[in-house]
Design a protein around this motif. Structure first.
Motif, short mmCIF file in Angstrom:
data_model
loop_
_atom_site.label_atom_id
_atom_site.label_comp_id
_atom_site.label_asym_id
_atom_site.label_seq_id
_atom_site.Cartn_x
_atom_site.Cartn_y
_atom_site.Cartn_z
N ILE A 1 -8.02 1.46 4.08
CA ILE A 1 -7.03 0.52 3.55
C ILE A 1 -6.00 1.25 2.68
O ILE A 1 -4.79 1.01 2.79
N SER A 2 -6.48 2.16 1.82
CA SER A 2 -5.53 2.91 0.99
C SER A 2 -4.59 3.75 1.83
O SER A 2 -3.40 3.87 1.52
N ASN A 3 -5.09 4.31 2.92
CA ASN A 3 -4.24 5.07 3.83
C ASN A 3 -3.23 4.17 4.53
O ASN A 3 -2.07 4.53 4.72
N ALA A 4 -3.68 2.96 4.93
CA ALA A 4 -2.77 2.02 5.59
C ALA A 4 -1.64 1.61 4.65
O ALA A 4 -0.48 1.52 5.06
N ILE A 5 -1.97 1.37 3.38
CA ILE A 5 -0.95 1.01 2.40
C ILE A 5 0.05 2.15 2.23
O ILE A 5 1.26 1.93 2.15
N PHE A 6 -0.46 3.37 2.19
CA PHE A 6 0.43 4.54 2.12
C PHE A 6 1.38 4.56 3.30
O PHE A 6 2.59 4.78 3.15
N HIS A 7 0.87 4.32 4.51
CA HIS A 7 1.71 4.34 5.71
C HIS A 7 2.78 3.26 5.66
O HIS A 7 3.93 3.49 6.05
N ILE A 8 2.41 2.06 5.19
CA ILE A 8 3.39 0.98 5.10
C ILE A 8 4.50 1.34 4.12
O ILE A 8 5.69 1.16 4.40
N LEU A 9 4.12 1.87 2.95
CA LEU A 9 5.12 2.24 1.94
C LEU A 9 5.98 3.40 2.41
O LEU A 9 7.19 3.42 2.18
N ARG A 10 5.37 4.37 3.08
CA ARG A 10 6.15 5.49 3.59
C ARG A 10 7.14 5.03 4.65
O ARG A 10 8.30 5.45 4.66
N ASN A 11 6.69 4.14 5.55
CA ASN A 11 7.59 3.62 6.58
C ASN A 11 8.75 2.85 5.98
O ASN A 11 9.85 2.83 6.53
N ALA A 12 8.50 2.22 4.83
CA ALA A 12 9.55 1.46 4.13
C ALA A 12 10.43 2.36 3.26
O ALA A 12 11.32 1.87 2.56
N GLU A 13 10.17 3.68 3.31
CA GLU A 13 10.91 4.66 2.52
C GLU A 13 10.82 4.36 1.02
O GLU A 13 11.80 4.47 0.28
#
Length: 455
Positions: free
Chosen positions: A130-142
């Motif tokens: 889950i923490s990795n998924a949140i990182f991916h979402i935030l990174r994709n959102a720049e």
């Protein structure tokens, strides 16, 4: 009757909104599928930005006539929008900030469904996953600014607050902005809008041209709390638990203003994490603040925390009353300590990887009557686990007040029933009753009926 623009077309302005043919098909109105309906609701909520309401039906009553169509162009992507609220336009042209937020909605919904849910490398059933998924979402959102020193302040507080409290949130935001600190909030009105508005003035005086006003929301709440006009980075997380984790992973300092059940949920969430023994040495500036009129409010919050979670929890925050400059200075000092700590530990400035977050704070909590009545609200458990269960109780009350699923659940089955130790339940009941008396549950409270019963 709400005035609308019959048809408008807007085009994507960055590569993040480019879609494959399969993605467009999934979001097509011809499918009338889950993704299409979610996209439609969230975009309509964005276009209602600026409306001072927390009534989800204000948005829902527009859904039957509102529609969107995705058109793939050789130059990129176009959205054709039918019967959008006229308030989202100036001289027939969509306001630029709303234009950007509409495509932020598209970006996050597509990324979640296409890139995360079907990505074998992402596991939503584990803590690290889950923490990795949140990182991916935030990174994709720049959302990350690589190389930038820590300067992100999360501001929590209620959407239904009196004018003097709103003014105070602006004053604090102004002092934060003068110190080149950027703001993250839940993106709605009230204490979510005030700090951004104040920081905008502070940034302007300091000639800061890249100030950030990040609004983090989730699909269940965006219709009741449309993004305020100051938000220049909108991020939609999958649910409330991932939204809360995004705040604590992205933020460097935390300021809490007066609020209702949602603010209590946020307080319990962060205290529960900080009470985890693995997090005891991690610097985490946490300040409760409000104008002089809010002194009694925070005394009651502090009393509730003391009776339920004890002195250890009370030691995790400081209360500053009626002093925006002191709040800004304490926040800056705390962020400086965060920077030194992360530098020493070689941890990222842009994402708080070291913070340990238990599964009890990550698992999505569905506020059914059965789930609410079965919450463990007793004192004979570790404090951080009691905080997790109390957080879920307040989350369910928020759902019963303003979220579609919760409102319908209460309409069908009556108020949620909550059980626990006498001392815990008495403290909780007193706090919730004070929220009702002070008008903190909803904007329109003349006929407010509690969605809960304390047993």
């Amino acid at each position: 009757m709400i005035q609308t623009i019959p048809v408008t077309e807007i085009t994507a302005q960055s590569g993040l909104e480019l879609l494959t043919n399969d993605e467009i098909k999934q979001l097509s109105k011809d499918t009338n599928g889950e993704q299409y309906l979610l996209l439609k609701k969230c975009i309509l909520a964005v276009l209602n930005s600026g409306e001072a309401t927390d009534d989800i039906y204000h948005v829902h009553q527009q859904l039957n006539s509102f529609d969107i169509e995705i058109i793939q162009l050789n130059k990129g992507l176009k959205l054709k929008i039918y019967n959008a609220p006229e308030s989202a336009f100036v001289d027939g042209k969509m306001i630029q900030g709303l234009h950007q937020q509409v495509f932020s909605v598209l970006r996050d919904i597509v990324f979640l469904k296409q890139e995360l849910e079907f990505n074998s490398r992402i596991d939503f059933k584990t803590k690290n996953g889950i923490s990795n998924a949140i990182f991916h979402i935030l990174r994709n959102a720049e959302a990350f600014r690589i190389g930038a020193d820590p300067n992100m302040v999360v501001c929590w507080g209620g959407h239904s607050i009196p004018h003097h409290e709103y003014k105070y949130t602006k004053d604090v935001g102004y002092r934060l902005g003068l110190r080149n600190l950027s703001i993250i909030t839940g993106c709605g009105i009230g204490a979510m809008k005030g700090p951004m508005k104040g920081a905008l003035v502070g940034h302007s005086k300091q000639r800061v041209c890249d100030g950030r006003y990040v609004g983090i929301t989730e699909p269940g709440i965006i219709a009741a709390e449309s993004p305020n006009p100051i938000v220049n980075e909108l991020i939609i997380m999958p649910d409330i638990e991932k939204r809360l984790e995004a705040f604590v992973r992205l933020g460097h300092g935390f300021v809490v203003f007066p609020g209702g059940a949602g603010t209590a949920e946020e307080i319990l969430y962060i205290l529960g994490i900080l009470l985890n023994p693995k997090n005891k040495d991690i610097p985490f500036p946490l300040i409760f603040t409000g104008p002089i009129e809010a002194k009694a409010y925070f005394e009651q919050i502090d009393n509730f925390i003391g009776k339920t979670l004890g002195q250890e929890a009370q030691a995790k925050y400081q209360i500053i009353i009626d002093d925006p400059i002191a709040v800004a200075k304490a926040t800056q000092q705390g962020i400086d300590e965060v920077r030194q700590y992360r530098k020493l530990k070689q941890d990222a400035y842009h994402y708080n990887w070291q913070l340990e977050i238990d599964w009890d704070f990550q698992e999505e909590f569905i506020p059914t009557h059965a789930n609410m009545s079965q919450l463990d609200l007793k004192l004979d458990q570790p404090n951080h686990l009691l905080a997790a269960n109390l957080r879920k109780a307040f989350s369910g009350i928020v759902a019963g007040n303003i979220k579609e699923q919760g409102i319908e659940e209460v309409k069908k089955h009556g108020p949620y029933q909550l059980f626990g130790d006498k001392e815990v339940m008495q403290s909780m009941d007193a706090l919730l009753r004070s929220f009702i008396d002070q008008g903190r549950m909803k904007l329109e409270q003349k006929d407010y009926k509690p969605c809960f019963e304390i047993q």
